[in-house]
Design an enzyme around this catalytic site. Structure first.
Site, PDB file in Angstrom:
ATOM      1  N   GLY A  93       0.827  -1.187   0.000  1.00 36.60           N
ATOM      2  CA  GLY A  93       0.000   0.000   0.000  1.00 36.60           C
ATOM      3  C   GLY A  93       0.864   1.240   0.000  1.00 36.60           C
ATOM      4  N   GLY A  94       0.222   2.385   0.223  1.00 39.90           N
ATOM      5  CA  GLY A  94       0.954   3.639   0.193  1.00 39.90           C
ATOM      6  C   GLY A  94       2.007   3.754   1.271  1.00 39.90           C
ATOM      7  N   MET A  95       1.776   3.118   2.422  1.00 40.30           N
ATOM      8  CA  MET A  95       2.701   3.281   3.545  1.00 40.30           C
ATOM      9  C   MET A  95       3.573   2.069   3.804  1.00 40.30           C
ATOM     10  SD  MET A  95       0.593   5.256   6.504  1.00 40.30           S
ATOM     11  CE  MET A  95       2.022   5.112   7.577  1.00 40.30           C
ATOM     12  N   GLY A  96       3.121   0.876   3.450  1.00 35.13           N
ATOM     13  CA  GLY A  96       3.894  -0.273   3.864  1.00 35.13           C
ATOM     14  C   GLY A  96       3.642  -1.509   3.037  1.00 35.13           C
ATOM     15  N   VAL A  98       2.705  -5.572   3.388  1.00 34.58           N
ATOM     16  CA  VAL A  98       1.991  -6.463   4.297  1.00 34.58           C
ATOM     17  C   VAL A  98       2.422  -7.899   4.038  1.00 34.58           C
ATOM     18  CG1 VAL A  98      -0.254  -7.205   5.153  1.00 34.58           C
ATOM     19  CG2 VAL A  98       0.050  -4.862   4.333  1.00 34.58           C
ATOM     20  N   LYS A 115       2.500  -5.619   8.998  1.00 36.03           N
ATOM     21  CA  LYS A 115       2.714  -4.460   8.129  1.00 36.03           C
ATOM     22  C   LYS A 115       4.041  -3.809   8.485  1.00 36.03           C
ATOM     23  CE  LYS A 115       0.447  -0.168   6.650  1.00 36.03           C
ATOM     24  NZ  LYS A 115      -0.763   0.660   6.793  1.00 36.03           N
ATOM     25  N   ASP A 207      -9.429   7.163   4.566  1.00 34.82           N
ATOM     26  CA  ASP A 207      -8.982   6.470   3.354  1.00 34.82           C
ATOM     27  C   ASP A 207      -9.818   5.209   3.121  1.00 34.82           C
ATOM     28  OD1 ASP A 207      -7.373   6.260   1.098  1.00 34.82           O
ATOM     29  OD2 ASP A 207      -5.880   5.019   2.103  1.00 34.82           O
TER      30      ASP A 207
END
Length: 842
Positions: A93-96, A98, A115, A207
């Protein structure tokens, strides 16, 4: 900020792309030079600022449902993070990133999702946002939100969080199976409670999108990702003060795109986009465009296509009310959307069940206003046309008359609901609250009252008096859901929500009228109730912070009214309680705490002299004696402690005899007996201790028999049976000790099933198992033919206790400062002894 025109959005896109080609230190001056128009320049500044913090914030989220073979084998495969072993990457995803992982320390089997912060985002701001997500998740416990199980940092400092592994499909994958309209609405309705729960905890998700929602095999939705969620700032009328725009563009609200403060209305808009997508199978904005900035422009400026024009089999069903529900979610102005997720889900459920729907399409006046706003060059001509229409037909007079009638009807309805809520929560509830067996009835009253409260809050506007009354009502609801010292239904998570709602409203009312003493007194009472809930969760730090606030409020009120005996007593009471955490002061604070309780006792006598025979001052006097006894105990003065307990017992014994139908005096008497019994036990007077404990147990059994739903009484009875075990064991009543511990386990298993979030019940469940293991070990040491069976029983109980205690945070502290740590150490060492004895056959 005014909406930008299509031409201005085109300039924003060109300037943004041009600024990216310039070295970062020179971007601001480049924008100043090429964008003299302030609105356009401001928009470009915002986009550049977000890009520099989060380079992929304008990109559509990567796949969060990868399967094996989608990505090359990572060097992290097989790596351990704490007790977890990484098996395969399942999403980005945008941050991390998984990962699917498994427990790898041979304690038990468990599959989780881990994550890890993406390597490119390991700046201070990226790490801070990731850690904030972890803290937000730690505060959430809802069946529709994937639970946070663990967290930590890798060797390089990269944070990670361990989440519940959710079986199922992403929402967009589930939609690909072409479910029916009814199935789509059912799944959407299962999303709403989790979002509503987050909002009640003052969290905006920010989000919501198909990639962040999993549909389980049972057809229930689960929220997976809170990576851009933000805590609401209750000191600023519920608005977040962040303007950093981190979102998935297609599901963002106009205010998110514009970088304006975000409220829960942003999530309502995102749910509207989700609903539109689920029911029409197309996006509401710029459906065919891959240009992210074009999507953002459309969100701010364009109206979505009419849902009932979508080429889906159930197109006709979308016309009218269902269409109005979607469009109300997607209004540009947050104030025109649904006031809450609960109101949205109520309307959908009403449509499904054939009931009345509150959503309505914009009237001609609203549509005219939007047209003027979007076409300012034509506004003069449009206004003339509107005025001509009004003048020619008399519509304005008719509409004004209709509006007046609607306002009058709404006001009548509002007052009726307000009176009903007050009657249910205050008059009716107070009439039965002390009656034996009333807990079930009180639960029903709470369920009914909560509906009234939600309706009042949704329709009441910004009225300070209403907020104060709602705060009092929510506090009453929280007291029914869980309470220390009074019968309760046993729902600590719901109680926390109710009391946080109460505090939010009370703070808002207090800010609206600074210095209003009634509001400050209300806030004091709410903070005391909240501190008791945090006590049940073992959160000593937050509890102390709240008690310090209570101390500050009551001291300020007493200082303003030095002649008021009641306010003086409450200030001294709160001060003593804060110093000793309810009589548990240690070390150098013990003497100071003793003096504080002596002062509080003196002030309590003054109040009673002013109001002789009044129940409340009499009860406070007894509680002062009991807490004074605790203070003497902490200084080592056992004789004075026992005398203070005797004084408390005498008062509460008389109260219980005078009010045989009331549970409250019995509970107060129970606490006196336990305190006195423990002091006798510590002094070596075991016979006297057992007499006090036996009487306390009889009182609690009476309360439990008369009120089977009383969570608090059952939990306290279990605690008594555990903590008094050493006194019964002193007289070699080992079989009786085992029977009582088994009885305690029965109550605790019931309590944990009723309130899974209550860490106090979980701790005592583990404690009871440790005590039971000790009892079997003592019997095993006597030898004989059954020794091995007894060692085996002990080993099983110690193993169960470790499982029960494993989920309690290390720093949590409960009654008398007890935590899980010493119990875990004791169970671990005793388990090793049991295994050794079993291996050696002794």
């Amino acid at each position: 900020m005014r909406p930008l025109t299509s031409e201005e959005w085109g300039r924003v896109r060109a300037l943004f792309e041009g600024a990216l080609a310039v070295a970062a230190p020179k971007r601001q001056s480049w924008i100043n030079q090429h964008a003299p128009d302030k609105p356009v320049a401001s928009e470009v500044y915002e986009l550049i600022s977000c890009y520099e913090q989060w380079p992929d914030f304008l990109e559509e989220s990567a796949n969060l449902g990868l399967v094996a073979g989608d990505v090359p084998v990572s060097p992290l495969v097989g790596r351990r993070l704490g007790p977890w072993r990484l098996e395969r990457e399942i999403g980005r995803g945008g941050m991390g990133v998984v990962w699917e992982a498994v427990r790898d320390d041979q304690t038990f089997q468990q599959r989780v999702a881990i994550k890890i912060l993406s390597a490119g985002l390991q700046s201070s701001s990226g790490i801070a946002r990731f850690v904030e997500e972890r803290q937000i998740l730690a505060n959430l416990s809802h069946p529709g939100i994937a639970r946070l199980l663990d967290g930590g940092s890798m060797e390089d400092g990269s944070p990670y969080l361990v989440m519940e592994y959710v079986e199922g499909e992403r929402l967009d994958e589930w939609l690909a199976h072409s479910p029916s309209l009814g199935e789509r609405l059912r799944v959407f309705l299962s999303i709403c409670p989790a979002v509503e729960y987050a909002h009640r905890h003052l969290i905006v998700h920010g989000d919501l999108k198909p990639a962040n929602i999993m549909v389980t095999p049972d057809g229930e939705a689960m929220l997976l990702d809170f990576g851009v969620a933000k805590l609401l700032d209750t000191g600023s009328q519920g608005l977040t003060q962040t303007r950093t725009r981190l979102f998935s563009p297609r599901f963002a609200s106009p205010e998110q795109v514009r970088g304006q403060p975000v409220t829960t209305a942003a999530d309502v808009h995102a749910l509207g986009v989700l609903l539109y997508l689920m029911l029409t199978e197309r996006q509401p904005y710029a459906s065919g465009s891959e240009d992210t900035l074009e999507v953002m422009r459309a969100i701010c400026s364009d109206e979505p296509p009419t849902p009932s024009t979508a080429p889906v089999p159930w197109r006709k069903a979308l016309r009218g009310e269902l269409e109005a529900i979607m469009l109300q979610c997607l209004r540009k102005d947050p104030e025109e959307r649904y006031r809450s997720v609960h109101a949205l889900s109520e309307d959908i459920a009403a449509w499904r069940d054939g009931g009345p729907v509150r959503a309505h399409r914009p009237g001609w006046v609203q549509r005219a206003r939007k047209l003027v706003r979007r076409n300012r060059a034509l506004s003069g001509a449009i206004m003339l046309a509107v005025l001509s229409m009004i003048g020619g037909s008399g519509v304005a007079f008719w509409q004004a008359h209709q509006a007046r009638q609607e306002r009058q009807r709404a006001e009548v309805r509002f007052q009726q609901v307000k009176r009903l809520a007050h009657s249910v929560l205050f008059d009716l509830h107070d009439a039965i609250k002390d009656l034996p067996g009333s807990t079930a009835a009180r639960r029903l009253l709470v369920q009914e009252a909560l509906e009234y409260l939600r309706e009042l809050e949704a329709t009441g506007g910004n009225n300070r008096e209403l907020k104060s009354e709602l705060a009092a009502a929510y506090m009453r609801v929280g007291d029914v859901q869980t309470s220390l010292g009074r019968a309760s239904t046993g729902d600590s998570a719901a109680a926390m929500q109710s009391l946080l709602n109460a505090r939010r409203l009370a703070v808002s009312a207090a800010l609206a009228n600074p210095g209003e003493e009634r509001q400050m007194q209300q806030l004091r009472e709410i903070d005391i109730a909240l501190s008791d809930v945090y006590r049940q969760q073992g959160d000593t730090k937050t509890r102390r912070e709240l008690r310090a606030e209570v101390d500050k409020i009551s001291a300020g009120l007493a200082a303003r009214h030095p002649q008021d005996r009641k306010l003086r007593f409450l200030a001294l009471w709160d001060r003593a309680w804060t110093l000793g955490e309810g009589g548990r002061a240690e070390g150098g604070k013990a003497t100071e705490n003793l003096g504080a309780w002596q002062n509080a006792l003196s002030a309590a006598r003054d109040v009673l002299a002013l109001e002789p025979g009044e129940p409340e001052p009499i009860r406070y006097l007894a509680r002062c004696y009991r807490n004074l006894g605790d203070a003497y105990k902490n200084t080592g003065d056992r004789a004075s402690a026992l005398e203070s307990y005797r004084q408390a017992l005498a008062i509460d014994d008389k109260r219980a005899s005078a009010e045989p139908a009331s549970a409250q005096p019995k509970m107060d008497l129970y606490f006196d007996l336990v305190a006195s019994g423990w002091e006798h036990h510590d002094a070596g007077h075991e016979q006297a201790a057992v007499v006090e404990f036996e009487r306390a147990a009889r009182l609690l059994r009476q309360i439990c028999a008369s009120d089977p739903d009383d969570f608090f009484a059952r939990l306290e009875l279990a605690k008594l049976l555990i903590t008094a075990a050493p006194s019964w064991q002193h007289f070699r009543r080992e079989a009786e000790v085992i029977d009582r511990l088994r009885e305690a386990l029965g109550y605790l298993e019931w309590a944990r099933a009723r309130d899974p979030n209550n860490l106090d019940a979980r701790l005592h469940h583990g404690w009871a198992l440790v005590e039971l293991g000790d009892a079997w070990a003592r019997r095993a040491r006597l030898g004989g033919l059954q020794a091995s069976d007894r060692w085996r029983e002990a080993a099983e109980d110690y193993t169960k206790s470790l499982a029960a205690l494993s989920g309690i945070p290390a720093g949590s502290r409960f009654d008398d400062g007890v935590g899980a740590g010493p119990l875990i150490e004791r169970a671990t060492s005793q388990l090793a002894l049991c295994r050794s004895r079993l291996v050696n056959g002794r």
